[in-house]
Design an enzyme around this catalytic site. Structure first.
Site, PDB file in Angstrom:
ATOM      1  N   HIS A 186       0.812  -1.068  -0.416  1.00 46.05           N
ATOM      2  CA  HIS A 186      -0.299   0.079  -0.319  1.00 46.05           C
ATOM      3  C   HIS A 186       1.339   1.496   0.066  1.00 46.05           C
ATOM      4  CE1 HIS A 186      -4.085  -1.639   0.184  1.00 46.05           C
ATOM      5  NE2 HIS A 186      -3.372  -2.672   1.196  1.00 46.05           N
ATOM      6  N   ARG A 287     -11.106   0.231 -10.071  1.00 47.67           N
ATOM      7  CA  ARG A 287     -10.655  -0.762  -8.671  1.00 47.67           C
ATOM      8  C   ARG A 287     -12.788  -0.241  -7.824  1.00 47.67           C
ATOM      9  NH1 ARG A 287      -5.037   0.529  -8.192  1.00 47.67           N
ATOM     10  NH2 ARG A 287      -3.951  -1.917  -8.050  1.00 47.67           N
ATOM     11  N   ARG A 323     -13.164  -2.775 -13.390  1.00 46.33           N
ATOM     12  CA  ARG A 323     -13.178  -3.846 -12.907  1.00 46.33           C
ATOM     13  C   ARG A 323     -14.105  -4.855 -12.207  1.00 46.33           C
ATOM     14  NH1 ARG A 323      -7.363  -5.599  -9.918  1.00 46.33           N
ATOM     15  NH2 ARG A 323      -8.539  -4.191  -8.310  1.00 46.33           N
ATOM     16  N   GLU A 412      -3.396 -12.344 -13.929  1.00 39.55           N
ATOM     17  CA  GLU A 412      -2.672 -11.583 -12.251  1.00 39.55           C
ATOM     18  C   GLU A 412      -2.778 -13.284 -11.618  1.00 39.55           C
ATOM     19  OE1 GLU A 412      -4.628  -9.340 -10.266  1.00 39.55           O
ATOM     20  OE2 GLU A 412      -7.075 -10.288 -10.263  1.00 39.55           O
ATOM     21  N   ASN A 435       1.192  -6.898 -10.071  1.00 40.29           N
ATOM     22  CA  ASN A 435       1.132  -6.348  -8.688  1.00 40.29           C
ATOM     23  C   ASN A 435       1.352  -9.084  -8.456  1.00 40.29           C
ATOM     24  OD1 ASN A 435       1.551  -4.510  -9.245  1.00 40.29           O
ATOM     25  ND2 ASN A 435      -0.604  -3.864  -8.137  1.00 40.29           N
ATOM     26  N   ASP A 436      -0.408  -8.921  -8.987  1.00 43.70           N
ATOM     27  CA  ASP A 436      -0.885 -10.371  -8.162  1.00 43.70           C
ATOM     28  C   ASP A 436       0.399 -11.563  -9.069  1.00 43.70           C
ATOM     29  OD1 ASP A 436      -2.030 -10.282  -5.930  1.00 43.70           O
ATOM     30  OD2 ASP A 436      -3.746  -9.331  -7.111  1.00 43.70           O
ATOM     31  N   ARG A 446       2.916  -9.702  -1.234  1.00 44.71           N
ATOM     32  CA  ARG A 446       3.265  -9.047  -1.571  1.00 44.71           C
ATOM     33  C   ARG A 446       3.639  -7.722  -0.859  1.00 44.71           C
ATOM     34  NH1 ARG A 446      -2.413  -7.222  -5.654  1.00 44.71           N
ATOM     35  NH2 ARG A 446      -1.835  -5.164  -5.332  1.00 44.71           N
ATOM     36  N   CYS A 485      -2.580  -3.193 -16.472  1.00 41.50           N
ATOM     37  CA  CYS A 485      -2.380  -2.695 -15.430  1.00 41.50           C
ATOM     38  C   CYS A 485      -1.939  -2.392 -13.208  1.00 41.50           C
ATOM     39  CB  CYS A 485      -3.724  -2.995 -15.391  1.00 41.50           C
ATOM     40  SG  CYS A 485      -4.775  -3.896 -14.439  1.00 41.50           S
TER      41      CYS A 485
HETATM   42  C1  PEP Z   1      -3.336  -6.319  -9.706  1.00 47.52           C
HETATM   43  O1  PEP Z   1      -2.604  -7.437  -9.151  1.00 47.52           O
HETATM   44  O2  PEP Z   1      -1.503  -6.132 -10.767  1.00 47.52           O
HETATM   45  C2  PEP Z   1      -3.919  -5.892  -9.914  1.00 47.52           C
HETATM   46  C3  PEP Z   1      -3.667  -4.507 -10.447  1.00 47.52           C
HETATM   47  O3  PEP Z   1      -4.636  -5.685  -9.297  1.00 47.52           O
HETATM   48  P1  PEP Z   1      -4.837  -5.298  -8.082  1.00 47.52           P
HETATM   49  O4  PEP Z   1      -3.894  -4.305  -7.155  1.00 47.52           O
HETATM   50  O5  PEP Z   1      -6.249  -4.150  -7.596  1.00 47.52           O
HETATM   51  O6  PEP Z   1      -4.567  -6.315  -7.149  1.00 47.52           O
HETATM   52 MG    MG Z   2      -4.948  -8.062  -8.227  1.00 44.72          MG
END
Ligand code: PEP
Ligand code: MG
Length: 560
Positions: A186, A287, A323, A412, A435-436, A446, A485
């Site tokens: 975060h 989101r 999403r 992801e 990210n995921d 993460r 994204c």
């Molecule tokens: C991701 O996982 O890269 C993503 C964009 O979704 P979030 O960060 O909301 O899990």
């Molecule tokens: Mg994600």
């Protein structure tokens, strides 16, 4: 002089004094009694503690403006709440210590407000916050929350939770440094959204003494005490260059004219308006769970449609990729997720909640269709956490039942990347959530600073999964678009690699748009492809990043 090194997650070079984020206040022991005191003395102690907290919050409110001011004023009011103090006094009369009494009274009042629902329920967090402040005051500890100062400072913390950031004023805070947290934490996401230089996973920075002058380099991931002339020049140069980066107006292309639409990641209409002002051509990730994080119950179709419509209307001629609710793990929604799951990141989250709470997704798609009905934005809809081609097919079916014509999936989960061709045959587009994808490919949480080296999108495994997705989409049909994204798209050097790998669009925090556009416009498509090949051939993340950065001298010039 001391140096600290971590992971640079948001570029920028600044110098300023550091202030530590105070730790959370611990719960006073249950059953704690006052001793060597009287009811009158203990109630007077509580009253004066509450008064001091109110005074402190009021003076902080006077220093700031906008949302931060409103939050602080509301909390100040709560510190003198008669119901809160009366409940605490009743406990003091029964022998409970002032600290324990206000702690328990806070819980009682919070539960009562929660029971009332609506606006009152949203005040629950304020009561709990104020009671922690009063406990800290009674114990002589620093107040929880972002520290206050009359001059700009660098905020140091172990990590920042979303709630800590409600009153974070970007005019006051010039950089964020944390000892924990990964590139996808975060703190990192927030820093990029606010355009603040940030370094995470820098062990020891949460113990630097308040007031120490530091130099922070958010691109290199370094922090230095006692900055010298070289660091002062670097900070001054960055201030100048960041002004020149603020001029992006949209329509990104590579040096040879290859178009790369740059879109924004948003969680509300307000975010979307900021993104449009920063030059975003549309939204690559709305989101939707961010619109409803404070809700205990499912929002109605009308409430949802209003929230989505606000975003669609910001881009009347652009694209908005919405999403569907990605609840779970670090984004729990009480009406969808089970807080007792042993391993929430691998649990019923994202699209999977359709199996445990059937109907919520269908109603959300109805709301999207209603919001899109007479909006002129081009509305695309995607599902998070899709792992199989069957799930993609079912999602496309639900979209079509709701009258939505452009269904897509987030890629992801590594299984979706590995089977991209069959997944993409079911839908119109994919958006890579790096990210995921990184956390699942590397089996590295993460949020964990200790695993930041693994949790790095430059890891060869992640780069190969991106390539597999692009290749799978091409094999599935010429018209399948692939965007990114995840936060990695906001790293200008990584953005070049993504374009070189064949990604069509990039979506990021609005603040990152100008820097990404500046760097993409410095290379031709063939150069980007060559850098992507180098990254793919590198044996590890460090070499991949190093060789790509060495091929992009503009990064050094711009201090990125
Ligand atoms: C991701 O996982 O890269 C993503 C964009 O979704 P979030 O960060 O909301 O899990
Ligand atoms: Mg994600």
């Amino acid at each position: 002089m001391s140096t600290f090194s971590g992971v640079g997650v948001s570029p920028g070079r600044v110098i300023g004094p550091v202030l530590q984020m105070p730790g959370a206040v611990s719960e006073p022991p249950a059953g704690e009694k006052w001793v060597e005191s009287t009811v009158d003395a203990e109630t007077a102690r509580l009253k004066s503690g509450a008064k001091n907290v109110q005074g402190e919050l009021r003076s902080r409110a006077a220093l700031v403006s906008g949302d931060a001011k409103a939050v602080l004023e509301a909390t100040a009011l709560m510190a003198a709440d008669p119901m809160l103090l009366k409940s605490a006094n009743t406990l003091i009369v029964a022998g409970t210590s002032a600290e324990r009494a206000i702690w328990e009274a806070g819980i009682q009042v919070a539960d009562m407000l929660k029971g009332l629902g609506g606006y009152m329920a949203e005040r629950t967090q304020d009561v709990l916050d104020v009671r922690s402040r009063i406990v800290a005051e009674l114990l002589g500890l620093p107040a929880p929350g972002i520290p206050a100062s009359d001059r700009p400072f660098i905020l140091a913390a172990e990590d920042l939770a979303p709630a800590d950031t409600a009153t974070l004023d970007p005019d006051q805070i010039i950089a964020l440094i944390t000892s924990s947290g990964g590139p996808q934490s975060h703190t990192a996401i927030l820093a990029r959204a606010l355009g603040l230089p940030a370094v995470v996973a820098a062990v020891g920075v949460d113990r630097i003494e308040d007031g120490t002058e530091l130099f922070v380099d958010g691109a290199a991931g370094t922090i230095l005490s006692e900055p010298g002339d070289m660091e002062r020049t670097a900070a001054a140069t960055w201030t100048e260059q960041s002004k020149s980066l603020a001029t992006y107006t949209g329509q990104c292309t590579t040096a040879d004219g290859h178009r790369v639409p740059l879109l924004a990641n948003v969680g509300s209409g307000a975010d979307a308006r900021k993104a449009a002002a920063a030059g975003a051509e549309g939204v690559g990730l709305l989101r939707t769970e961010f619109c409803f994080l404070d809700r205990d119950t499912e929002p109605t179709i009308a409430e949802q449609a209003a929230a989505y419509r606000e975003v669609f209307d910001v881009f009347p001629t652009g694209k908005v990729v919405l999403r569907t609710l990605d609840a779970g793990a670090d984004k729990p929604l009480p009406f969808l997720t089970d807080s007792t799951e042993p391993n929430p990141a691998l649990g019923v989250r994202g699209y999977r909640t359709e199996t445990t709470s059937p109907g919520v997704l269908g109603r959300q798609l109805e709301a999207v269709a209603e919001a899109a009905r007479d909006a002129s934005a081009e509305v695309w809809v995607m599902a998070p956490m899709v792992a199989t081609a069957d799930e993609a097919r079912q999602f496309a079916h639900l979209c079509s039942a709701a009258g939505l014509t452009t269904p897509g999936v987030m890629v992801e989960v590594p299984s979706a990347a590995l089977t991209a061709e069959s997944v993409l045959k079911q839908v119109s587009f994919a958006s890579l959530g790096t990210n995921d994808l990184t956390q699942y490919a590397m089996a590295a949480d993460r949020q964990l600073g200790a695993l930041a080296n693994l949790n790095d999108p430059w890891q060869p495994a992640v780069l190969h999964l991106v390539k597999l997705t692009v290749d799978g989409a091409a094999a599935a049909g010429a018209e399948k678009s692939v965007g990114v994204c995840g936060e990695a798209a906001a790293d200008p050097a990584f953005a070049v690699v993504l374009v070189g790998l064949g990604v069509d669009t990039l979506s990021m925090s609005a603040r990152a748009l100008a820097a990404v556009a500046a760097v993409l416009s410095s290379v031709t498509l063939a150069e980007a492809q060559d850098l992507a090949r180098q990254a793919l051939a590198a044996p590890n993340a460090l070499d991949a990043r190093g060789s790509v950065r060495a091929g992009l001298p503009i990064l050094e010039t711009l201090g990125l």
